[in-house]
Design an enzyme around this catalytic site. Structure first.
Site, PDB file in Angstrom:
ATOM      1  N   ASN A 206       0.841  -1.200   0.000  1.00 29.12           N
ATOM      2  CA  ASN A 206       0.000   0.000   0.000  1.00 29.12           C
ATOM      3  C   ASN A 206       0.874   1.247   0.000  1.00 29.12           C
ATOM      4  O   ASN A 206       2.104   1.163  -0.020  1.00 29.12           O
ATOM      5  CB  ASN A 206      -0.961  -0.023   1.193  1.00 29.12           C
ATOM      6  N   ASP A 275      -4.080  -5.968   4.381  1.00 26.29           N
ATOM      7  CA  ASP A 275      -5.191  -6.767   4.918  1.00 26.29           C
ATOM      8  C   ASP A 275      -5.200  -8.181   4.356  1.00 26.29           C
ATOM      9  O   ASP A 275      -5.806  -9.073   4.930  1.00 26.29           O
ATOM     10  CB  ASP A 275      -6.526  -6.086   4.587  1.00 26.29           C
ATOM     11  N   LYS A 285      10.218 -16.983  -9.424  1.00 24.62           N
ATOM     12  CA  LYS A 285       9.377 -16.069 -10.208  1.00 24.62           C
ATOM     13  C   LYS A 285       8.399 -16.870 -11.082  1.00 24.62           C
ATOM     14  O   LYS A 285       8.811 -17.771 -11.808  1.00 24.62           O
ATOM     15  CB  LYS A 285      10.255 -15.180 -11.091  1.00 24.62           C
ATOM     16  N   LYS A 333     -13.728   1.097  15.607  1.00 26.46           N
ATOM     17  CA  LYS A 333     -12.455   0.363  15.705  1.00 26.46           C
ATOM     18  C   LYS A 333     -11.905   0.379  17.124  1.00 26.46           C
ATOM     19  O   LYS A 333     -11.297  -0.587  17.572  1.00 26.46           O
ATOM     20  CB  LYS A 333     -11.420   0.971  14.750  1.00 26.46           C
TER      21      LYS A 333
END
Ligand code: CTP
Length: 397
Positions: A206, A275, A285, A333
């Protein structure tokens, strides 16, 4: 008893510096005066030497200084640098990093808190260059005692009068207290993204830069804490005194955090933990013809939630990245993860959040009380967040 360095530059208000010096002494602190050459033209250094009982430093290359590399040695000895009165010139030099005399060179070597009390003509103070320099220094964590309005030495009326010595001393003492407020505490900070590999070349991650977490770690160190920084891969340098544990995946981060958790007094989960991870990462690979049309993902462990379930005395601070219903989502949360404090970011807002140097947050305690902050540098925000955490923590006990 901390040693305070008092930088004195050439403003007509220089006479008030004597009172400031006295104020710090009365509070039990030893003061070392450092004067610019021009300040020494207005007032003899002998005055400051006599008041402080230590020879005032003016010349970088004086051969009677009690250290061999005086600017560095003194920087290590002091707990606070106060520059009062501070001219437009010294503020500009600090902002640019110019080191052409003792005070400006010394400033660069100081890692602890710095407090500046400007004094100058109103037009000079309000000049865009001076204002930009003040902003630049603020964003790097330097604090200012705002000059007052009134009759100025040049005959003008306006903003630029040195703040009252009592106010400058009080702020200085507050900075000193803050630099010790987490002494004896262990703070565990996580920062940056995690990387979940598909194969040795590709990964899922991210946009987290790690900046906010690194600033939280730096500020905890500045308050005297021992800091363990568990960090995902980022492109920035960690604070020098942090004990750094480098990890890649959420699983590695979880293992490192669980190892450090029992010793921690505060846990700050600023990391943007991925997540999901790939269900079946490959050791080699994967060639394009072998890549399936879709790849199976599985959830990563929610590290913070599992800490919420295990905590005993630890104070748990979570971060939330939201694009809507900031307060409600963040509060949910707090409850779901059994947190003590939450820093909620609106990541959809312009110029703040992910990868930005600035941020703005809603600070929420376990009782649900929420306080929005202004937009500011992540360094300044880390200070506000720690102030709020320490207050909420004190209320809890
Ligand atoms: N967190 C964690 N482990 C995860 C995901 C998140 O420890 N696997 C922590 C983060 O470090 C942060 C807090 O949980 O302190 C909130 O993370 P965020 O991604 O904003 O929220 P989520 O709980 O993942 O919920 P959602 O994605 O629905 O917003």
């Amino acid at each position: 008893m901390a040693k305070i360095a008092l930088g004195v530059t050439s403003s007509v208000s220089i006479y008030k510096a004597c009172e400031i010096l006295r104020g710090f002494q009365k509070a039990g602190h030893e003061v070392q005066a450092v004067m610019t050459r021009n300040a020494a033209r207005l007032v003899s250094p002998l005055l400051f030497s006599s008041l402080s009982g230590r020879k005032a430093i003016v010349d970088m290359f004086a051969d009677d200084l009690p250290w061999s590399v005086a600017h560095v040695a003194l920087a290590k000895e002091i707990g606070l640098l106060v520059v009062a009165p501070a001219t437009a010139n010294i503020i500009a030099k600090f902002a640019r990093g110019i080191a052409d005399d003792f005070l400006s060179t010394f400033y660069l070597a100081v890692e602890g808190p710095v407090l500046i009390a400007p004094a100058m003509n109103a037009a000079m103070f309000l000049h865009p260059k001076t204002q930009a320099n003040v902003r630049e220094l603020r964003s790097r964590g330097v604090e200012f005692v705002e000059p007052g309005r009134g009759y100025l030495a040049c005959g003008d009326e306006g903003v630029g009068r040195l703040a009252e010595p009592g106010e400058i001393v009080a702020r200085g003492l507050e900075l000193l207290r803050r630099s010790e407020s987490l002494r004896g505490r262990t703070v565990l900070v996580t920062a940056g993204p995690t990387r979940e590999p598909l194969d040795p070349v590709r990964f899922l991650s991210n946009r987290s830069s790690g900046k906010m977490g690194y600033e939280m770690a730096r500020e905890a160190i500045a308050r005297g804490a021992r800091v363990v920084l568990v960090t995902g891969p980022v492109a920035i340098f960690p604070p020098a005194k942090a004990e750094v544990v480098r990890v890649e995946t959420a699983a590695e981060m979880e293992a490192a955090v669980l190892r450090e958790f029992p010793q921690a007094d505060f846990v700050v989960m600023a990391a943007a933990v991925a997540d999901f991870r790939f269900a079946a990462p490959a050791g080699r690979k994967i060639k394009k013809p072998d890549l399936p049309d879709s790849l199976a993902l599985v959830r990563t462990p929610d590290i913070l939630k599992s800490l919420g379930g295990r905590k005993t005395t630890q104070y748990l601070v979570g971060f939330a990245a939201e694009t809507e219903n900031l307060r409600e989502n963040a509060l949910a949360k707090v409850k779901a993860k059994n947190l003590d404090f939450m820093v909620a970011n609106d990541v959809a807002a312009e110029g703040v959040g992910f990868d930005s140097d600035d941020n703005q947050a809603l600070l929420i305690d376990a009782a649900g009380a929420a306080a929005p902050t202004a937009k500011m540098s992540k360094r300044e925000l880390s200070r506000e967040i720690w102030d709020a955490i320490e207050k909420a923590h004190a209320r809890r006990r």
